[in-house]
Design an enzyme around this catalytic site. Structure first.
Site, PDB file in Angstrom:
ATOM      1  N   LYS A   1      45.250   5.900  32.518  1.00 63.00           N
ATOM      2  CA  LYS A   1      45.308   4.649  33.313  1.00 63.00           C
ATOM      3  C   LYS A   1      45.071   3.487  32.266  1.00 63.00           C
ATOM      4  CE  LYS A   1      43.037   2.303  35.588  1.00 63.00           C
ATOM      5  NZ  LYS A   1      42.748   0.836  35.240  1.00 63.00           N
TER       6      LYS A   1
ATOM      7  N   GLY B   1      34.918   2.593  28.465  1.00 69.62           N
ATOM      8  CA  GLY B   1      34.873   1.561  29.458  1.00 69.62           C
ATOM      9  C   GLY B   1      33.237   1.301  29.515  1.00 69.62           C
ATOM     10  N   SER B   2      32.876   0.398  30.475  1.00 71.61           N
ATOM     11  CA  SER B   2      31.564   0.068  30.880  1.00 71.61           C
ATOM     12  C   SER B   2      30.645   1.175  31.494  1.00 71.61           C
ATOM     13  CB  SER B   2      31.708  -1.289  31.665  1.00 71.61           C
ATOM     14  OG  SER B   2      32.164  -0.800  32.872  1.00 71.61           O
TER      15      SER B   2
ATOM     16  N   GLY C   1      31.529   4.107  34.016  1.00 71.93           N
ATOM     17  CA  GLY C   1      31.454   5.566  33.637  1.00 71.93           C
ATOM     18  C   GLY C   1      30.633   6.305  34.644  1.00 71.93           C
TER      19      GLY C   1
ATOM     20  N   GLU D   1      32.612   7.255  26.481  1.00 75.16           N
ATOM     21  CA  GLU D   1      32.350   6.467  25.565  1.00 75.16           C
ATOM     22  C   GLU D   1      32.204   5.169  26.173  1.00 75.16           C
ATOM     23  OE1 GLU D   1      32.506   7.058  22.512  1.00 75.16           O
ATOM     24  OE2 GLU D   1      33.587   8.893  22.174  1.00 75.16           O
TER      25      GLU D   1
ATOM     26  N   CYS E   1      32.854  -2.265  21.465  1.00 75.67           N
ATOM     27  CA  CYS E   1      31.596  -1.536  21.824  1.00 75.67           C
ATOM     28  C   CYS E   1      30.499  -1.339  20.892  1.00 75.67           C
ATOM     29  CB  CYS E   1      32.066   0.002  22.354  1.00 75.67           C
ATOM     30  SG  CYS E   1      32.926   0.877  21.282  1.00 75.67           S
TER      31      CYS E   1
ATOM     32  N   GLU F   1      24.390  -5.574  27.027  1.00 76.44           N
ATOM     33  CA  GLU F   1      25.392  -5.910  26.205  1.00 76.44           C
ATOM     34  C   GLU F   1      26.241  -7.236  26.679  1.00 76.44           C
ATOM     35  OE1 GLU F   1      28.778  -3.024  27.023  1.00 76.44           O
ATOM     36  OE2 GLU F   1      29.225  -2.983  24.926  1.00 76.44           O
TER      37      GLU F   1
HETATM   38  P1  NAD Z   1      35.654  -1.303  32.482  1.00 75.00           P
HETATM   39  O1  NAD Z   1      34.544  -0.284  32.669  1.00 75.00           O
HETATM   40  O2  NAD Z   1      35.613  -2.365  33.490  1.00 75.00           O
HETATM   41  O3  NAD Z   1      37.220  -0.857  32.696  1.00 75.00           O
HETATM   42  C1  NAD Z   1      37.615   0.362  31.991  1.00 75.00           C
HETATM   43  C2  NAD Z   1      38.647   1.361  32.478  1.00 75.00           C
HETATM   44  O4  NAD Z   1      38.040   1.770  33.754  1.00 75.00           O
HETATM   45  C3  NAD Z   1      39.863   0.166  33.121  1.00 75.00           C
HETATM   46  O5  NAD Z   1      41.065   0.975  32.713  1.00 75.00           O
HETATM   47  C4  NAD Z   1      39.596  -0.045  34.538  1.00 75.00           C
HETATM   48  O6  NAD Z   1      40.578  -0.334  35.341  1.00 75.00           O
HETATM   49  C5  NAD Z   1      39.014   1.292  34.950  1.00 75.00           C
HETATM   50  N1  NAD Z   1      38.225   1.559  36.075  1.00 75.00           N
HETATM   51  C6  NAD Z   1      37.493   0.271  36.726  1.00 75.00           C
HETATM   52  N2  NAD Z   1      36.596   0.815  37.653  1.00 75.00           N
HETATM   53  C7  NAD Z   1      36.902   2.198  37.919  1.00 75.00           C
HETATM   54  C8  NAD Z   1      36.802   3.026  38.854  1.00 75.00           C
HETATM   55  N3  NAD Z   1      35.712   2.803  39.787  1.00 75.00           N
HETATM   56  N4  NAD Z   1      36.850   4.316  38.830  1.00 75.00           N
HETATM   57  C9  NAD Z   1      38.002   4.453  37.670  1.00 75.00           C
HETATM   58  N5  NAD Z   1      38.294   3.606  36.488  1.00 75.00           N
HETATM   59  C10 NAD Z   1      37.874   2.427  36.896  1.00 75.00           C
HETATM   60  O7  NAD Z   1      35.288  -1.633  31.072  1.00 75.00           O
HETATM   61  P2  NAD Z   1      36.283  -2.715  30.455  1.00 75.00           P
HETATM   62  O8  NAD Z   1      35.688  -4.197  30.752  1.00 75.00           O
HETATM   63  O9  NAD Z   1      37.647  -2.541  30.623  1.00 75.00           O
HETATM   64  O10 NAD Z   1      35.640  -2.534  28.898  1.00 75.00           O
HETATM   65  C11 NAD Z   1      34.492  -3.130  28.410  1.00 75.00           C
HETATM   66  C12 NAD Z   1      33.509  -1.903  28.024  1.00 75.00           C
HETATM   67  O11 NAD Z   1      33.816  -0.820  27.756  1.00 75.00           O
HETATM   68  C13 NAD Z   1      32.292  -2.262  27.367  1.00 75.00           C
HETATM   69  O12 NAD Z   1      31.074  -2.142  28.204  1.00 75.00           O
HETATM   70  C14 NAD Z   1      32.346  -1.636  26.240  1.00 75.00           C
HETATM   71  O13 NAD Z   1      30.995  -1.601  25.403  1.00 75.00           O
HETATM   72  C15 NAD Z   1      32.976  -0.595  26.555  1.00 75.00           C
HETATM   73  N6  NAD Z   1      33.870   0.420  25.389  1.00 75.00           N
HETATM   74  C16 NAD Z   1      33.469   1.374  24.919  1.00 75.00           C
HETATM   75  C17 NAD Z   1      33.885   2.064  23.850  1.00 75.00           C
HETATM   76  C18 NAD Z   1      33.530   3.406  23.161  1.00 75.00           C
HETATM   77  O14 NAD Z   1      34.066   3.944  22.372  1.00 75.00           O
HETATM   78  N7  NAD Z   1      32.176   3.459  23.325  1.00 75.00           N
HETATM   79  C19 NAD Z   1      35.099   1.531  23.353  1.00 75.00           C
HETATM   80  C20 NAD Z   1      35.682  -0.032  24.017  1.00 75.00           C
HETATM   81  C21 NAD Z   1      34.805  -0.181  25.043  1.00 75.00           C
END
Ligand code: NAD
Length: 479
Positions: free
Chosen positions: A174, A227-228, A232, A249, A283, A380
Site C-alpha cells: 500500500k 508510519g505514525s 500503527g 516501525e 523517523c 515527534e
Molecule cells: P501515516 O501513518 O500517516 O501513513 C503511513 C501509511 O499508512 C500510508 O501509506 C497511509 O496511507 C497508511 N494509512 C493511513 N491510515 C491508515 C489506516 N487507518 N489503516 C491502514 N493504513 C493507513 O504516516 P506518514 O505520515 O506517511 O509517515 C510519517 C510517520 O512514519 C512518522 O511518524 C515517522 O516517524 C514514521 N516512520 C517510521 C519509520 C520507521 O522505520 N520506524 C520510517 C519512516 C517513517
C-alpha cells in the site's frame, strides 16, 4: 502541458481507476502527475492475486536458488531505472535529487543483501533420542501486507519487500498517497525480473479506507507497517482481530547525548545530517540534543550558526534544506514551533516557515532552554526542528534520553569509551550510534521499543519476521 498518469499494479497488470490523485511538488505545490486511486475493490483483487500466488508452488516451493536469481535481477533492474526514478521521486517528494537516487541504490542493495540469504534459510534438527527424528522448517508466512510511508517510500518499501520475497511470500504494497510515483518506477523494475504472476502487487489508495480494509482482511498473513503511531495502533487493533503477526516501525523522539569531550566537528556533521537531512522527516532523526552544561552555550551557538547557514531550496537544486512534504505538514510544524515558544523554549534559529518561497519550506529551527515536560521535548515534529536541553550528570542525561514514550534510536558523543559503552547499555532504544548519527546500514537491525514499535527490519534478523517455524516430529519404528 499534460502531465503523466500512473497506474496501480495488480495481478501482473497495470490498472487504472475512476478516481485520480493529483501529486504535488512540495517545492512549488504545482502538479507533478496524477495517480490512479485504488478502491477497496482493487485492494480485494490485489489480495486475491497475492493469495493465489502464495498458495501456488510458483513462488514458495521453487528451488531457493531461483529466488536468489529473481532478487539479483530485481536489484539489477532497479539500478537501471535509478536516474529516471530519482527525478520523479525528487519532484513528488521534495528531497534532493542526490538523496532520491540514493534511495534507489539502497533499494537495490536490499535486494542484493537478501538474495544472499534466500538460499540459506535453514532449520535445525532437534535430538529426541531413540525412536524419533525431529526437525524444523521455515515456511513463508503467505501474503505479506506492507504499508509504506511517504518519507523514504522506495527504500522503506525495498526494506520489507526484499526479505519477504527472499522467504517466498507474495506481497501487497500500500503506497503512500502523497508520494506514490517512485514506487511505480520501482514496480516497473520488479516487473522486468519475471517473478510469478501476483507475487508483487502495488496499490495507492486512501489510508483510512483502502489501508484499513487491507489491514483487517482475513487473507493477510502478516503486516509490516511503517508510519505514525496512531495509524500503527489502529492497524494493530485490526490485526488483533485476526491474530495476524505484525512488524511495527513507528515514530521517534531520539536524543543525542553530548558530553564535554565530544569531537565538535563530528558532532556538528551529525547534527546537520541528523536533523536537517530530508528536512527532518526521518523517523530516526536526531530531534533532541542533550548537552553537558559546561559546553551548553558554546554548542547552542555553533548549532545555531550551522542552521542559519544552510541553503534552503528545492531538491532539484540539491539544496541543503528541502521542503517538507505538504502544506498541511508545514502548518503542523509551524503550530508546534509556536507552542514551543509559548511554553518558554528560546529560538536559536528559524522558528517559522520561509515566507519568500512558494513551496512548503520550513526554516531550519533550533530551540534551546527546552525542558523535559514541554511538548517539543516529547512529541515527534517530523520536520527540521531541533530541541536542545542541558544536563549536569551522566545519570540525568540517561534519564532525559529515556524520558519519552518513544525508543527508536539514540546517540552518544564522547571520546571516553567507557562512558559511551555505559550509556549505550542504558539507553532505551533499538539502535545506539556512537560519535556518528545514522552510523549503521542495511546490514544492521533497526526497530523500536515503546511507542516506536516492535520487530526488526534490516540485517539478517529481519528475514525471520517473514517466515514461520514448522516443527516436524517423526516416529521411527524399529529403534
Ligand atoms: P501515516 O501513518 O500517516 O501513513 C503511513 C501509511 O499508512 C500510508 O501509506 C497511509 O496511507 C497508511 N494509512 C493511513 N491510515 C491508515 C489506516 N487507518 N489503516 C491502514 N493504513 C493507513 O504516516 P506518514 O505520515 O506517511 O509517515 C510519517 C510517520 O512514519 C512518522 O511518524 C515517522 O516517524 C514514521 N516512520 C517510521 C519509520 C520507521 O522505520 N520506524 C520510517 C519512516 C517513517
Amino acid at each position: 502541458m499534460s502531465i503523466q498518469h500512473w497506474l496501480n499494479h495488480i495481478d501482473g497488470q497495470w490498472v487504472d481507476s475512476d478516481q485520480h490523485l493529483t501529486i504535488l511538488n512540495p517545492a512549488s505545490n504545482q502538479p507533478v502527475a496524477t495517480m490512479a486511486q485504488a478502491s477497496v475493490a482493487d485492494a480485494e483483487l490485489a489480495l486475491q492475486a497475492a493469495r493465489r500466488c502464495a498458495d501456488s508452488a510458483a513462488l514458495t516451493r521453487v528451488r531457493p536458488a531461483q529466488r536468489v536469481s529473481w532478487l539479483l535481477e530485481i536489484a539489477r533492474q532497479i539500478r537501471l531505472v535509478a536516474d529516471q526514478g530519482a527525478e520523479i521521486l525528487c519532484a513528488e517528494n521534495g528531497k534532493t535529487l542526490r538523496d532520491a537516487r540514493d534511495e534507489f541504490t539502497e533499494a537495490a542493495r536490499y535486494f542484493e543483501y537478501y538474495a544472499g540469504m534466500a538460499d540459506k534459510i535453514e532449520g535445525i534438527s532437534v535430538p529426541l533420542g531413540n525412536g524419533y527424528m525431529d526437525f524444523t522448517l521455515y515456511e513463508p508466512m503467505g501474503v505479506s501486507l506492507q504499508i509504506v510511508p511517504w518519507n523514504f517510500p522506495v527504500s522503506i518499501c525495498a526494506r520489507s519487500l526484499a526479505p519477504a520475497l527472499a522467504a517466498g511470500n507474495a506481497v501487497v504494497i500500500k503506497s503512500p498517497e502523497l508520494s506514490p510515483l517512485g514506487l511505480c518506477v520501482l514496480m516497473q523494475a520488479i516487473e522486468r525480473a519475471g517473478l510469478p504472476q501476483g507475487a508483487v502487487n502495488l496499490l495507492c489508495g486512501r489510508g483510512r479506507e483502502v489501508g484499513a480494509f487491507l489491514a483487517a482482511h482475513k487473507s493477510v498473513d502478516q503486516i509490516v507497517f511503517t508510519g505514525s503511531v496512531p495509524t500503527g495502533q489502529s492497524i494493530l487493533r485490526a490485526a488483533a482481530e485476526n491474530a495476524v503477526p505484525s512488524v511495527m516501525e513507528l515514530g521517534g523522539k531520539s536524543a543525542a547525548l553530548v558530553f564535554a569531550d565530544a569531537d565538535r566537528e563530528q558532532l556538528l556533521a551529525s547534527v546537520r545530517n541528523g536533523i536537517f537531512f530530508n528536512a527532518g522527516q526521518v523517523c530516526s532523526a536526531m530531534s533532541r540534543l542533550l548537552v553537558e552544561r559546561s559546553i551548553y552555550d558554546e554548542v547552542i551557538e555553533q548549532v545555531g550558526a550551522l542552521a542559519r547557514g544552510l541553503n534552503i531550496g528545492p531538491g532539484s537544486e540539491n539544496a541543503e534544506l528541502t521542503p517538507v512534504i505538504s502544506a498541511a505538514q508545514l502548518q503542523g510544524i509551524q503550530a508546534m514551533c509556536q507552542r514551543a515558544q509559548q511554553a518558554g523554549a528560546r529560538v536559536v534559529a528559524g522558528g517559522d516557515a520561509v515566507s519568500s518561497l512558494a513551496g512548503n519550506f520550513m526554516q531550519p529551527t533550533v530551540f534551546c532552554d527546552v525542558t523535559a515536560d514541554m511538548e517539543i521535548a516529547q512529541s515527534e515534529v517530523f520536520g527540521p526542528v531541533l530541541a536542545i536541553l542541558p544536563f549536569d550528570t551522566e545519570e540525568e542525561a540517561i534519564s532525559l534520553a529515556n524520558g519519552t514514550d518513544f525508543g527508536l534510536v539514540a546517540g552518544v558523543f564522547t571520546q571516553n569509551l567507557n562512558l559511551a559503552l555505559r550509556c549505550s547499555r542504558r539507553l532505551r532504544a533499538g539502535q545506539v550510534y556512537v560519535n556518528e548519527w545514522f552510523a549503521g546500514g542495511i546490514e544492521t537491525p533497526f526497530g523500536g521499543v515503546g511507542l516506536s514499535g516492535y520487530g526488526r527490519e534490516k540485517g539478517q534478523e529481519a528475514l525471520y519476521s517473514y517466515v514461520r517455524t514448522k516443527n516436524l516430529a517423526l516416529r521411527i519404528q524399529g529403534e
